[in-house]
Design a protein around this motif. Structure first.
Motif, PDB file in Angstrom:
ATOM      1  N   HIS A  70      -9.942 -16.773  23.845  1.00  0.00           N
ATOM      2  CA  HIS A  70     -10.930 -16.638  24.918  1.00  0.00           C
ATOM      3  C   HIS A  70     -11.308 -18.001  25.503  1.00  0.00           C
ATOM      4  O   HIS A  70     -12.479 -18.290  25.762  1.00  0.00           O
ATOM      5  N   GLY A  71     -10.299 -18.850  25.691  1.00  0.00           N
ATOM      6  CA  GLY A  71     -10.532 -20.146  26.306  1.00  0.00           C
ATOM      7  C   GLY A  71     -11.020 -21.232  25.377  1.00  0.00           C
ATOM      8  O   GLY A  71     -11.221 -22.367  25.801  1.00  0.00           O
ATOM      9  N   LYS A  72     -11.237 -20.910  24.106  1.00  0.00           N
ATOM     10  CA  LYS A  72     -11.709 -21.916  23.155  1.00  0.00           C
ATOM     11  C   LYS A  72     -10.540 -22.793  22.702  1.00  0.00           C
ATOM     12  O   LYS A  72      -9.402 -22.339  22.650  1.00  0.00           O
ATOM     13  N   PRO A  73     -10.798 -24.050  22.341  1.00  0.00           N
ATOM     14  CA  PRO A  73      -9.722 -24.883  21.767  1.00  0.00           C
ATOM     15  C   PRO A  73      -9.301 -24.327  20.411  1.00  0.00           C
ATOM     16  O   PRO A  73     -10.135 -23.840  19.643  1.00  0.00           O
ATOM     17  N   VAL A  74      -8.019 -24.395  20.109  1.00  0.00           N
ATOM     18  CA  VAL A  74      -7.485 -23.820  18.880  1.00  0.00           C
ATOM     19  C   VAL A  74      -6.787 -24.901  18.073  1.00  0.00           C
ATOM     20  O   VAL A  74      -5.979 -25.672  18.607  1.00  0.00           O
ATOM     21  N   ASP A  75      -7.090 -24.964  16.781  1.00  0.00           N
ATOM     22  CA  ASP A  75      -6.413 -25.904  15.885  1.00  0.00           C
ATOM     23  C   ASP A  75      -5.076 -25.359  15.413  1.00  0.00           C
ATOM     24  O   ASP A  75      -4.077 -26.065  15.413  1.00  0.00           O
ATOM     25  N   SER A  76      -5.067 -24.073  15.002  1.00  0.00           N
ATOM     26  CA  SER A  76      -3.843 -23.481  14.451  1.00  0.00           C
ATOM     27  C   SER A  76      -3.833 -21.981  14.704  1.00  0.00           C
ATOM     28  O   SER A  76      -4.890 -21.334  14.824  1.00  0.00           O
ATOM     29  N   PHE A  77      -2.615 -21.425  14.754  1.00  0.00           N
ATOM     30  CA  PHE A  77      -2.419 -19.989  14.957  1.00  0.00           C
ATOM     31  C   PHE A  77      -1.806 -19.393  13.690  1.00  0.00           C
ATOM     32  O   PHE A  77      -0.862 -19.957  13.108  1.00  0.00           O
ATOM     33  N   PHE A  78      -2.337 -18.219  13.306  1.00  0.00           N
ATOM     34  CA  PHE A  78      -1.863 -17.564  12.087  1.00  0.00           C
ATOM     35  C   PHE A  78      -1.697 -16.071  12.336  1.00  0.00           C
ATOM     36  O   PHE A  78      -2.180 -15.520  13.326  1.00  0.00           O
TER      37      PHE A  78
END
Length: 504
Positions: free
Chosen positions: A361-369
């Motif tokens: 939702h537009g937030k910065p993301v560190d990692s995807f799981f």
């Protein structure tokens, strides 16, 4: 929309009415119905301005209305609230006008030119009248009307702002404007209030039959339906939703026309001419297909990495999340030594999918799981203070595989431990949330309903439409103020389910 509030200082009231200080003092005593001064709403930025606010102000609309209804001052009052002349010279249509706030039609009347802007946005009447006054009023418009967005007794409700006092708005009567124009006035439903349609209208013109234009959501879905990157099942899913949007919009236009074009409450019909109606030659479009097939199509889109899939999924999340394979959005802090750490150990890092993008939702993301046991997308993101949190969709159901619920652990949401050694976020539907504690009068019957279902079948798909029917003992248990990390064992949950809560 509504009528904007405006406030006049004592000096401004005197200028409006053409009186001096003594004259204002005299009329206050002469007219019992003269508006009383009031307090201007608090302005938190007033202290930062050089000019001190006046302590005594008047409601501008009240004073302007009062003047219109008072013979001595009617020539200084609201133009469309003054009594109409006994003998009215019929007005005439004066053509189309573009305005920064939307399409308008001008009517030359016995009181001067009335400009009707066919928009129900806020501030339209004031903004257009102010622009005219600021430009020297080259078209000699005496008042600007805009649509109020509601129905009056003689037709669509109007809000007006006179060019003599463009900062003051007041409600005006459609029937009065029509009487001044000398004919029924045209009106267009919201979705067909298009400049090209209004520009082409003239008195006596037949009603225009036009296709309802697509909105942004429908356009996004139609684009996805044409994208060869998706299979036929996904094409069917997005087309079904696009058709449903189009059907709803077409129905809403027809419904608006019925309301605003009806004869009215009096013996004589309302002086309203419907300017356009929807083209229903292909209405309704097919929608409401097999739900399981639609869910399959949306599931495939959720696994895609194409931008069109992301855009389509965002539409579906806002319109019908029940078609998507996800439960409620949940966030918990990343902390060692908690139940979430046990769950996080099994998460598998992955490339982002459309589901991840919509979850972010537009937030910065560190990692995807991805959770390999439930296929739920998971993100590791910083919170507002920069501390890491897990953001994920709750599953709609848990993998059963012959296991049973061992306990429910309360840590920012409800977690389920199972007899085969796994930890899962408790399943939850997209529009609900799981919590515990008193909740200021609300009771956590959602969590109780989930626990009730999983005690009998770990793989149950929860249905929270009637969560308030959860066993009272379980609801009472979850209403207690448990600490974060509290574990409610299976035996505790079973005992609560069969035990009536104590009377308070």
């Amino acid at each position: 929309m509504g009528v904007n509030s405006s406030y006049l200082s004592k000096t401004e009231v005197q200028q409006m009415l053409g009186v001096n200080t003594f004259g204002l003092w005299r009329l206050v005593r002469k007219y019992d119905d003269f508006p009383q001064p009031t307090e201007k709403p608090h302005d938190p930025f007033a202290a930062f301005r050089d000019k001190q606010e006046s302590e005594e102000v008047w409601d501008g609309t009240q004073v302007y209305r009062w003047a219109a209804h008072t013979p001595e001052f009617s020539h200084r009052g609201a133009v469309l609230l003054c009594p109409l002349p006994e003998v009215l010279t019929p007005g005439r249509w004066a053509g189309y006008k573009d305005t920064p706030k939307g399409p308008a039609l001008d009517w030359d009347t016995a009181l001067g030119t009335i400009r009707i802007v066919h928009s129900d946005d806020r501030n339209v009447a004031t903004d257009v009248a102010s622009a005219l006054a600021g430009a020297g009023n080259p078209d000699n418009v005496v008042t600007v009307c805009a649509l109020y967005g509601d129905m009056g007794f003689t037709g669509p409700a109007l809000v007006a702002s006179d060019t003599a006092h463009p900062g003051i708005e007041y409600e005006a009567d459609w029937g009065d404007a029509a009487a001044l124009a000398g004919q029924a006035l045209p009106w267009w439903p919201h979705l067909l209030r298009l400049p090209q349609l209004i520009r082409e209208w003239q008195p006596g013109a037949p009603v225009a039959v036009v296709e309802v234009p697509p909105n942004d959501n429908e356009t996004i879905l139609r684009r996805a339906a044409r994208n060869d990157a998706f299979d036929v099942t996904s094409h069917a899913a997005v087309t079904d939703m696009a058709n449903d949007i189009r059907n709803n919009r077409t129905d809403s236009v027809g419904h608006e026309n019925e309301i605003f074009g009806k004869e009215g409450y009096r013996e004589t019909p309302n002086p309203v001419v419907i300017g356009a109606e929807p083209d229903t030659s292909r209405h309704p479009l097919p929608s409401g297909g097999d739900r399981q097939t639609l869910k399959t199509g949306w599931h495939k889109l959720a696994l895609s990495s194409h931008p069109d899939a992301v855009a389509a999924l965002e539409v579906a999340v806002g319109r019908e999340p029940g078609l998507l394979p996800f439960g409620a959005v949940t966030e918990v802090p990343v902390r060692s030594g908690t139940i979430t750490e046990r769950w996080a150990r099994r998460l598998a890092m992955c490339d982002p999918t459309a589901a991840h993008a919509v979850l972010a939702h537009g937030k910065p993301v560190d990692s995807f799981f991805i959770d390999p046991l439930t296929d739920m997308p998971v993100l590791r993101i910083p919170d507002d203070r920069g501390k890491p949190v897990w953001r994920f969709y709750a599953p709609l159901s848990l993998p059963a595989s012959g296991a049973e619920l061992t306990s429910a652990v309360l840590h920012h949401t409800v977690w389920i431990t199972t007899s085969d050694g796994h930890v899962h976020p408790a399943p939850c539907t997209p529009t609900e949330h799981l919590w515990w504690g008193d909740g200021w009068g609300d009771r956590p019957s959602e969590a109780a309903a989930v626990a009730d279902a999983l005690l009998d079948d770990l793989g149950a798909t929860v249905d929270l439409h009637e969560h308030w029917k959860a066993p009272k003992g379980l609801t009472a248990l979850f209403t207690e103020e448990h600490k974060h990390g509290a574990e409610l064992t299976r035996s505790t949950l079973l005992h609560a389910r069969m035990t009536p809560p104590r009377a308070r």
